[in-house]
Design a protein around this motif. Structure first.
Motif, PDB file in Angstrom:
ATOM      1  N   TYR A  35      -9.283  -3.671   0.022  1.00 54.08           N
ATOM      2  CA  TYR A  35      -8.480  -3.008   1.026  1.00 54.08           C
ATOM      3  C   TYR A  35      -7.216  -2.444   0.365  1.00 54.08           C
ATOM      4  CZ  TYR A  35     -11.152  -5.506   4.568  1.00 54.08           C
ATOM      5  OH  TYR A  35     -12.161  -5.992   5.354  1.00 54.08           O
ATOM      6  N   GLN A  37      -3.183  -1.520   1.621  1.00 57.41           N
ATOM      7  CA  GLN A  37      -2.230  -1.736   2.709  1.00 57.41           C
ATOM      8  C   GLN A  37      -1.065  -0.796   2.531  1.00 57.41           C
ATOM      9  OE1 GLN A  37      -0.581  -5.704   3.055  1.00 57.41           O
ATOM     10  NE2 GLN A  37       0.210  -5.306   5.094  1.00 57.41           N
ATOM     11  N   MET A  41      -0.052   1.523   8.477  1.00 61.95           N
ATOM     12  CA  MET A  41      -1.478   1.881   8.439  1.00 61.95           C
ATOM     13  C   MET A  41      -2.380   0.662   8.475  1.00 61.95           C
ATOM     14  SD  MET A  41      -1.411   5.200   8.217  1.00 61.95           S
ATOM     15  CE  MET A  41      -2.999   5.706   7.569  1.00 61.95           C
ATOM     16  N   GLY A  42      -1.821  -0.504   8.390  1.00 62.64           N
ATOM     17  CA  GLY A  42      -2.647  -1.702   8.392  1.00 62.64           C
ATOM     18  C   GLY A  42      -3.423  -1.858   7.104  1.00 62.64           C
ATOM     19  N   LEU A  43      -4.561  -2.500   7.200  1.00 60.69           N
ATOM     20  CA  LEU A  43      -5.452  -2.713   6.060  1.00 60.69           C
ATOM     21  C   LEU A  43      -6.650  -1.789   6.212  1.00 60.69           C
ATOM     22  CD1 LEU A  43      -5.273  -6.572   6.333  1.00 60.69           C
ATOM     23  CD2 LEU A  43      -4.517  -5.305   4.319  1.00 60.69           C
ATOM     24  N   TYR A  48     -16.933  -2.134  -0.277  1.00 62.86           N
ATOM     25  CA  TYR A  48     -17.330  -3.513  -0.086  1.00 62.86           C
ATOM     26  C   TYR A  48     -18.684  -3.768  -0.741  1.00 62.86           C
ATOM     27  CZ  TYR A  48     -20.229  -1.856   3.833  1.00 62.86           C
ATOM     28  OH  TYR A  48     -21.159  -1.202   4.623  1.00 62.86           O
ATOM     29  N   PHE A  90      -5.607  -5.215  -1.863  1.00 64.44           N
ATOM     30  CA  PHE A  90      -6.057  -6.580  -1.646  1.00 64.44           C
ATOM     31  C   PHE A  90      -7.564  -6.658  -1.827  1.00 64.44           C
ATOM     32  CE2 PHE A  90      -2.361  -8.831  -0.310  1.00 64.44           C
ATOM     33  CZ  PHE A  90      -1.540  -7.874   0.266  1.00 64.44           C
ATOM     34  N   GLN A  98     -17.986  -9.979   7.565  1.00 68.01           N
ATOM     35  CA  GLN A  98     -16.713 -10.114   8.256  1.00 68.01           C
ATOM     36  C   GLN A  98     -16.878 -10.020   9.761  1.00 68.01           C
ATOM     37  OE1 GLN A  98     -14.562  -6.722   6.972  1.00 68.01           O
ATOM     38  NE2 GLN A  98     -15.081  -6.993   4.832  1.00 68.01           N
ATOM     39  N   GLY A 102     -17.437 -13.943   9.580  1.00 67.57           N
ATOM     40  CA  GLY A 102     -17.103 -14.410   8.253  1.00 67.57           C
ATOM     41  C   GLY A 102     -15.612 -14.365   7.985  1.00 67.57           C
ATOM     42  N   GLU A 103     -15.001 -15.510   7.723  1.00 69.20           N
ATOM     43  CA  GLU A 103     -13.569 -15.552   7.439  1.00 69.20           C
ATOM     44  C   GLU A 103     -13.303 -14.896   6.091  1.00 69.20           C
ATOM     45  OE1 GLU A 103     -11.898 -19.440   7.352  1.00 69.20           O
ATOM     46  OE2 GLU A 103      -9.949 -18.767   6.592  1.00 69.20           O
ATOM     47  N   LEU A 104     -12.346 -13.966   6.086  1.00 69.86           N
ATOM     48  CA  LEU A 104     -11.948 -13.294   4.854  1.00 69.86           C
ATOM     49  C   LEU A 104     -10.906 -14.126   4.119  1.00 69.86           C
ATOM     50  CD1 LEU A 104     -11.598  -9.628   6.117  1.00 69.86           C
ATOM     51  CD2 LEU A 104     -13.195 -10.415   4.378  1.00 69.86           C
ATOM     52  N   PHE A 106      -8.289 -13.656   1.166  1.00 71.93           N
ATOM     53  CA  PHE A 106      -7.635 -12.591   0.425  1.00 71.93           C
ATOM     54  C   PHE A 106      -6.953 -13.111  -0.835  1.00 71.93           C
ATOM     55  CE2 PHE A 106      -7.691  -8.809   3.120  1.00 71.93           C
ATOM     56  CZ  PHE A 106      -8.064  -9.331   4.350  1.00 71.93           C
ATOM     57  N   GLY A 107      -6.904 -12.230  -1.854  1.00 73.80           N
ATOM     58  CA  GLY A 107      -6.040 -12.474  -2.988  1.00 73.80           C
ATOM     59  C   GLY A 107      -4.595 -12.181  -2.614  1.00 73.80           C
ATOM     60  N   GLU A 108      -3.698 -12.312  -3.575  1.00 79.13           N
ATOM     61  CA  GLU A 108      -2.276 -12.116  -3.293  1.00 79.13           C
ATOM     62  C   GLU A 108      -1.841 -10.664  -3.461  1.00 79.13           C
ATOM     63  OE1 GLU A 108      -0.244 -16.409  -3.532  1.00 79.13           O
ATOM     64  OE2 GLU A 108       0.287 -14.997  -5.138  1.00 79.13           O
TER      65      GLU A 108
ATOM     66  N   TYR B  36      -5.176 -12.085  11.829  1.00 72.65           N
ATOM     67  CA  TYR B  36      -4.740 -12.522  10.520  1.00 72.65           C
ATOM     68  C   TYR B  36      -3.218 -12.519  10.457  1.00 72.65           C
ATOM     69  CZ  TYR B  36      -9.399 -12.618   8.477  1.00 72.65           C
ATOM     70  OH  TYR B  36     -10.705 -12.955   8.178  1.00 72.65           O
ATOM     71  N   PHE B  89      -2.055  -9.079  12.084  1.00 73.39           N
ATOM     72  CA  PHE B  89      -3.055  -8.022  12.203  1.00 73.39           C
ATOM     73  C   PHE B  89      -4.186  -8.487  13.115  1.00 73.39           C
ATOM     74  CE2 PHE B  89      -1.603  -5.174   8.903  1.00 73.39           C
ATOM     75  CZ  PHE B  89      -0.977  -5.996   7.976  1.00 73.39           C
ATOM     76  N   GLY B 102      -6.048  -3.495  12.835  1.00 78.75           N
ATOM     77  CA  GLY B 102      -4.961  -2.769  13.456  1.00 78.75           C
ATOM     78  C   GLY B 102      -3.857  -2.490  12.461  1.00 78.75           C
TER      79      GLY B 102
END
Lengths: 115, 111
Positions: A35, A37, A41-43, A48, A90, A98, A102-104, A106-108, B36, B89, B102
């Motif tokens: 993704y 960010q 604009m969000g993610l 994928y 990310f 997802q 499915g729980e995502l 994320f890296g940092e 999230y 989010f 979002g």
């Protein structure tokens, strides 16, 4: 537990340069994604993968390339960097799709600036 | 392509207040709607999620309310604390069961 590891954390490029953002996960997850960010604009999904050897485009794939040769690694390549690719990137992994619950994880993040 | 509209963009409340964040989605064939939470300098992490066979789900101080007919869902934070200050989010399933997020809400809880 390392989880999802991204490198580098910060990078500055000049327009036209190429680079690879690395992503590795140690949870044996089949599903991985990238993704970007941006403020307001969000993610937004770039690319994928649903398993080794299988990749697909997301919402904003142009200018990026991916491959998935192993379950653990999912690198993101910028082919010819442009200022519009300045963003925080990310990588995420999940045990299942997802949108099916499915729980995502994320890296940092990797903060990229293109001059 | 799935569109998810999130509001407000930013929110400031006093400690103990109940911030509410709203999201609206378009058509989806899949029923899974997560929220999230992201702290500065970190990646997002799953906070709470709902499958709309129920209209509400609570986990601690966090509640999702879901209105399937209106295609809307919201996050309520009861007795908010300064440690809840973060970006939130919402997300909804889009094509190929990938999540569309979002635009995010930056919440500040004042002490």
């Amino acid at each position: 537990n390392a989880g999802v590891t991204q490198t580098p954390k910060f990078q500055v490029l000049k327009t036209g340069q190429s680079m690879t953002l690395q992503c590795a996960q140690d949870m044996n997850h089949e599903y991985m994604s990238w993704y970007r960010q941006d403020p307001g604009m969000g993610l937004r999904l770039i690319h994928y993968s649903v398993g080794a050897g299988i990749t697909d485009q997301g919402e904003v794939p142009n200018g990026y390339n991916v491959s998935r040769s192993t379950t653990e690694d999912f690198p993101l390549r910028l082919l010819s960097a442009a200022p519009s690719q300045t963003s925080v990137y990310f990588c995420a992994s999940s045990y299942s799709r997802q949108g099916a619950g499915g729980e995502l994880f994320f890296g940092e993040g990797s903060r990229l600036t293109v001059l | 392509q799935q569109q998810v509209k999130q509001s407000p963009q930013s929110l400031i409340v006093q400690k103990g207040g109940i911030p509410i964040i709203n999201c609206a989605y378009e058509n989806t064939a899949f029923d899974y709607f997560p929220w999230y939470q992201q702290f500065p300098g970190k990646g997002p992490a799953l906070l709470i999620a709902i499958r709309p066979d129920v209209s509400e789900k609570k986990e601690g101080r966090f509640t999702i309310s879901f209105n399937k007919s209106a295609k809307q869902f919201s996050l309520h934070i009861m007795d908010s604390q300064p440690g809840d200050s973060a970006t939130y989010f919402c997300a909804a399933p889009g094509s190929a069961r990938q999540l569309t997020f979002g635009s995010g809400t930056q919440l500040t809880v004042l002490p």
